[in-house]
Design a protein around this motif. Structure first.
Motif, PDB file in Angstrom:
ATOM      1  N   ARG A 163      67.321  55.790  45.498  1.00  0.00           N
ATOM      2  CA  ARG A 163      68.444  54.884  45.789  1.00  0.00           C
ATOM      3  C   ARG A 163      69.532  55.579  46.599  1.00  0.00           C
ATOM      4  O   ARG A 163      70.102  54.990  47.520  1.00  0.00           O
ATOM      5  N   ILE A 164      69.833  56.831  46.261  1.00  0.00           N
ATOM      6  CA  ILE A 164      70.884  57.519  47.011  1.00  0.00           C
ATOM      7  C   ILE A 164      70.412  57.847  48.426  1.00  0.00           C
ATOM      8  O   ILE A 164      71.198  57.801  49.384  1.00  0.00           O
ATOM      9  N   LEU A 165      69.125  58.140  48.595  1.00  0.00           N
ATOM     10  CA  LEU A 165      68.590  58.362  49.945  1.00  0.00           C
ATOM     11  C   LEU A 165      68.706  57.093  50.783  1.00  0.00           C
ATOM     12  O   LEU A 165      69.053  57.148  51.974  1.00  0.00           O
ATOM     13  N   GLU A 166      68.438  55.932  50.177  1.00  0.00           N
ATOM     14  CA  GLU A 166      68.587  54.661  50.895  1.00  0.00           C
ATOM     15  C   GLU A 166      70.049  54.399  51.241  1.00  0.00           C
ATOM     16  O   GLU A 166      70.356  53.887  52.326  1.00  0.00           O
ATOM     17  N   GLU A 167      70.954  54.757  50.326  1.00  0.00           N
ATOM     18  CA  GLU A 167      72.388  54.586  50.605  1.00  0.00           C
ATOM     19  C   GLU A 167      72.831  55.465  51.770  1.00  0.00           C
ATOM     20  O   GLU A 167      73.642  55.048  52.610  1.00  0.00           O
ATOM     21  N   ILE A 168      72.299  56.687  51.829  1.00  0.00           N
ATOM     22  CA  ILE A 168      72.639  57.572  52.954  1.00  0.00           C
ATOM     23  C   ILE A 168      72.063  57.011  54.250  1.00  0.00           C
ATOM     24  O   ILE A 168      72.702  57.050  55.310  1.00  0.00           O
ATOM     25  N   GLY A 169      70.846  56.444  54.173  1.00  0.00           N
ATOM     26  CA  GLY A 169      70.277  55.789  55.349  1.00  0.00           C
ATOM     27  C   GLY A 169      71.136  54.629  55.809  1.00  0.00           C
ATOM     28  O   GLY A 169      71.386  54.458  57.009  1.00  0.00           O
ATOM     29  N   ASP A 170      71.621  53.836  54.838  1.00  0.00           N
ATOM     30  CA  ASP A 170      72.512  52.711  55.164  1.00  0.00           C
ATOM     31  C   ASP A 170      73.796  53.201  55.810  1.00  0.00           C
ATOM     32  O   ASP A 170      74.310  52.578  56.757  1.00  0.00           O
ATOM     33  N   TYR A 171      74.329  54.314  55.293  1.00  0.00           N
ATOM     34  CA  TYR A 171      75.555  54.876  55.855  1.00  0.00           C
ATOM     35  C   TYR A 171      75.348  55.271  57.322  1.00  0.00           C
ATOM     36  O   TYR A 171      76.177  54.954  58.191  1.00  0.00           O
ATOM     37  N   HIS A 172      74.253  55.952  57.607  1.00  0.00           N
ATOM     38  CA  HIS A 172      73.997  56.378  58.990  1.00  0.00           C
ATOM     39  C   HIS A 172      73.724  55.173  59.894  1.00  0.00           C
ATOM     40  O   HIS A 172      74.076  55.195  61.072  1.00  0.00           O
ATOM     41  N   LEU A 173      73.124  54.132  59.328  1.00  0.00           N
ATOM     42  CA  LEU A 173      72.911  52.913  60.111  1.00  0.00           C
ATOM     43  C   LEU A 173      74.250  52.277  60.459  1.00  0.00           C
ATOM     44  O   LEU A 173      74.471  51.827  61.593  1.00  0.00           O
ATOM     45  N   LYS A 174      75.171  52.273  59.505  1.00  0.00           N
ATOM     46  CA  LYS A 174      76.501  51.706  59.743  1.00  0.00           C
ATOM     47  C   LYS A 174      77.291  52.559  60.728  1.00  0.00           C
ATOM     48  O   LYS A 174      78.190  52.066  61.410  1.00  0.00           O
ATOM     49  N   SER A 175      76.941  53.836  60.814  1.00  0.00           N
ATOM     50  CA  SER A 175      77.583  54.733  61.782  1.00  0.00           C
ATOM     51  C   SER A 175      76.863  54.721  63.126  1.00  0.00           C
ATOM     52  O   SER A 175      77.274  55.422  64.050  1.00  0.00           O
ATOM     53  N   ASN A 177      74.033  56.011  63.725  1.00  0.00           N
ATOM     54  CA  ASN A 177      73.273  57.242  63.893  1.00  0.00           C
ATOM     55  C   ASN A 177      71.834  56.931  63.479  1.00  0.00           C
ATOM     56  O   ASN A 177      71.396  57.229  62.360  1.00  0.00           O
ATOM     57  N   LEU A 178      71.081  56.322  64.399  1.00  0.00           N
ATOM     58  CA  LEU A 178      69.795  55.743  64.046  1.00  0.00           C
ATOM     59  C   LEU A 178      68.743  56.798  63.716  1.00  0.00           C
ATOM     60  O   LEU A 178      67.887  56.582  62.855  1.00  0.00           O
ATOM     61  N   LYS A 179      68.791  57.930  64.379  1.00  0.00           N
ATOM     62  CA  LYS A 179      67.820  58.992  64.079  1.00  0.00           C
ATOM     63  C   LYS A 179      67.978  59.491  62.653  1.00  0.00           C
ATOM     64  O   LYS A 179      66.979  59.719  61.945  1.00  0.00           O
ATOM     65  N   MET A 180      69.216  59.659  62.213  1.00  0.00           N
ATOM     66  CA  MET A 180      69.451  60.109  60.840  1.00  0.00           C
ATOM     67  C   MET A 180      69.077  59.018  59.841  1.00  0.00           C
ATOM     68  O   MET A 180      68.599  59.316  58.737  1.00  0.00           O
ATOM     69  N   ALA A 181      69.275  57.767  60.203  1.00  0.00           N
ATOM     70  CA  ALA A 181      68.881  56.672  59.318  1.00  0.00           C
ATOM     71  C   ALA A 181      67.375  56.690  59.090  1.00  0.00           C
ATOM     72  O   ALA A 181      66.899  56.564  57.951  1.00  0.00           O
ATOM     73  N   VAL A 182      66.596  56.877  60.174  1.00  0.00           N
ATOM     74  CA  VAL A 182      65.137  56.977  60.046  1.00  0.00           C
ATOM     75  C   VAL A 182      64.758  58.151  59.148  1.00  0.00           C
ATOM     76  O   VAL A 182      63.875  58.052  58.292  1.00  0.00           O
ATOM     77  N   LYS A 183      65.443  59.271  59.326  1.00  0.00           N
ATOM     78  CA  LYS A 183      65.146  60.471  58.549  1.00  0.00           C
ATOM     79  C   LYS A 183      65.299  60.215  57.051  1.00  0.00           C
ATOM     80  O   LYS A 183      64.405  60.558  56.252  1.00  0.00           O
ATOM     81  N   TYR A 184      66.418  59.608  56.648  1.00  0.00           N
ATOM     82  CA  TYR A 184      66.670  59.422  55.216  1.00  0.00           C
ATOM     83  C   TYR A 184      65.846  58.278  54.631  1.00  0.00           C
ATOM     84  O   TYR A 184      65.403  58.362  53.478  1.00  0.00           O
ATOM     85  N   TYR A 185      65.635  57.214  55.386  1.00  0.00           N
ATOM     86  CA  TYR A 185      64.746  56.159  54.894  1.00  0.00           C
ATOM     87  C   TYR A 185      63.330  56.712  54.692  1.00  0.00           C
ATOM     88  O   TYR A 185      62.649  56.371  53.721  1.00  0.00           O
ATOM     89  N   VAL A 208      64.918  49.764  61.772  1.00  0.00           N
ATOM     90  CA  VAL A 208      65.637  50.727  62.603  1.00  0.00           C
ATOM     91  C   VAL A 208      64.864  51.011  63.892  1.00  0.00           C
ATOM     92  O   VAL A 208      65.458  51.164  64.962  1.00  0.00           O
ATOM     93  N   SER A 209      63.539  51.051  63.813  1.00  0.00           N
ATOM     94  CA  SER A 209      62.737  51.282  65.021  1.00  0.00           C
ATOM     95  C   SER A 209      62.894  50.134  66.012  1.00  0.00           C
ATOM     96  O   SER A 209      62.855  50.345  67.234  1.00  0.00           O
ATOM     97  N   ILE A 210      63.072  48.909  65.508  1.00  0.00           N
ATOM     98  CA  ILE A 210      63.355  47.772  66.393  1.00  0.00           C
ATOM     99  C   ILE A 210      64.703  47.974  67.078  1.00  0.00           C
ATOM    100  O   ILE A 210      64.833  47.756  68.290  1.00  0.00           O
ATOM    101  N   TYR A 211      65.717  48.396  66.317  1.00  0.00           N
ATOM    102  CA  TYR A 211      67.030  48.647  66.923  1.00  0.00           C
ATOM    103  C   TYR A 211      66.935  49.689  68.035  1.00  0.00           C
ATOM    104  O   TYR A 211      67.665  49.634  69.024  1.00  0.00           O
ATOM    105  N   MET A 212      66.017  50.651  67.872  1.00  0.00           N
ATOM    106  CA  MET A 212      65.870  51.723  68.850  1.00  0.00           C
ATOM    107  C   MET A 212      64.880  51.374  69.958  1.00  0.00           C
ATOM    108  O   MET A 212      64.676  52.157  70.885  1.00  0.00           O
TER     109      MET A 212
END
Length: 399
Positions: A163-175, A177-185, A208-212
């Motif tokens: 859950r915390i890894l998904e939250e960090i992915g969400d945070y990077h998505l909101k920022s 930072n799509l590469k970091m979002a992919v990493k944490y998801y 996220v891959s669609i966004y990219m």
């Protein structure tokens, strides 16, 4: 714990969507579109991408599109994009103001006068307070999430770490930072404790891959998700249909239009949940144009025009159904007219616009071929015999 890996390290480096999206022609006369209503169909990054694209290709809608984008970017942590949008808006308003000042003497209509007054007000003030507050909030949140992740890894089970890894992915998505979002998801994979967790992980990676605009990655993740789902009775029927829109979008992005048409056709309207990226109204345009450009008459008839499952999408965009039915019925002049009527609208679409020229050319070639009358077999035989007789006669005369 459900263990396993799907080769994230072996994938090519991600490239963000702006670098992968071809530049579309400028739309001189946009379709009648209420921009706030249109923007509200989408959320988060898809809304920003679409508004930025409209501002880029349509001068008439540039200022309102940028204003809506600025309002929405302030719901994210993307300060860099806020600065870029504000500079672009200021430049667009200055340019339009200069042009209107030159034409002010000739601008006598009420509409032009009110627009001139609006432009002269200039952009909304730069929100330095939001920039400072948002930057501080973003930094503190990242530190808090990193500390919590370390604590969870040392003291908690897999579910809490995931859950915390998904939250960090969400945070990077909101920022953004799509590469970091992919990493944490992706890192959440080894901490998934049930099949729903794994499917949600794949959906995050696909999104996220669609966004990219990493279309091959999208198709790979879809294939991985389907293979995983087929191992469970409760998922094998439910998961694949929910991925059809992503598959259609990826194939269209790769210019594999026939496959894209089939993927869009298989989207279940009652279980459609990609609407924050592609609105249901968009699906009919994507499917209809790809189908009209590539599918044969029988498939157009059975697969699209008379498809009960796809009909709800057509009801949201009846012009597309009319386009298909007029082509199928042989009313080719009306078909070309409808194609012309939707052109400005589809050129405003972030995902469809780069393919409009290609798809329209393919459709027009099909229309032209349909116009040419087919020579019946008997006539062809008669024509061949006539040519043979003429050649024989000519040969005798020469002898």
């Amino acid at each position: 714990m459900i263990a396993g890996s799907f080769g994230l390290k072996d994938r090519k480096e991600d490239v963000e969507s702006d670098a992968n999206t071809p530049v579309a022609p400028t739309v001189a006369q946009p379709s009648s579109i209420h921009l706030p209503t249109y923007a509200n169909r989408y959320t988060d990054i898809p809304r920003l991408n679409r508004l930025k694209f409209i501002a880029k290709v349509c001068p008439k809608l540039r200022v309102p599109a940028l204003e809506l984008a600025i309002n929405h970017v302030k719901t994210t942590y993307n300060v860099k994009l806020y600065d870029e949008l504000y500079k672009t808006l200021s430049a667009a308003i200055d340019k339009k103001k200069a042009q209107m000042d030159m034409d002010e003497a000739a601008s006598t209509s009420k509409g032009n006068a009110s627009q001139a007054g609006y432009i002269k007000k200039g952009p909304v003030p730069y929100d330095a307070y939001w920039v400072e507050d948002n930057t501080m909030e973003s930094t503190l949140l990242q530190q808090e999430l990193d500390a919590e992740l370390n604590y969870k890894k040392a003291n908690s089970g897999s579910a809490k770490v995931r859950r915390i890894l998904e939250e960090i992915g969400d945070y990077h998505l909101k920022s953004h930072n799509l590469k970091m979002a992919v990493k944490y998801y992706g890192r959440a994979r080894q901490y998934c404790t049930n099949s729903d967790n794994v499917i949600n992980m794949f959906r995050n990676l696909i999104r996220v891959s669609i966004y990219m605009a990493n279309w091959w990655h999208v198709l790979t993740y879809i294939e991985d998700a389907k293979k995983y789902a087929f191992g469970f009775d409760n998922l094998s029927q439910k998961v694949p249909p929910r991925l059809n829109c992503a598959a259609g979008l990826a194939n269209m992005g790769l210019k594999i239009y026939k496959t894209a048409a089939h993927c869009f056709l298989l989207i279940p309207f009652d279980r459609y949940d990609f609407d924050n990226i592609v609105a249901p109204e968009d699906v009919s345009y994507y499917a209809g144009l790809c189908a009209l450009a590539t599918l044969d008459q029988e498939m157009l008839d059975l697969g699209f025009i008379n498809s009960e499952g796809f009909r709800p999408f057509f009801q949201l965009s009846p012009q597309v159904l009319s386009l298909l039915t007029t082509f199928h019925a042989g009313d080719l002049d009306h078909c070309l007219l409808l194609l012309h009527q939707i052109e400005d609208h589809v050129r405003l679409d972030y995902y469809l616009a780069p393919h409009v020229d290609t798809l329209f050319d393919m459709i027009k070639v099909r229309i032209q071929k349909k116009r040419v009358p087919k020579v019946p077999p008997a006539a062809k035989t008669t024509q061949r015999l006539k040519i043979i007789n003429e050649r024989t006669k000519s040969s005798h005369e020469m002898n």
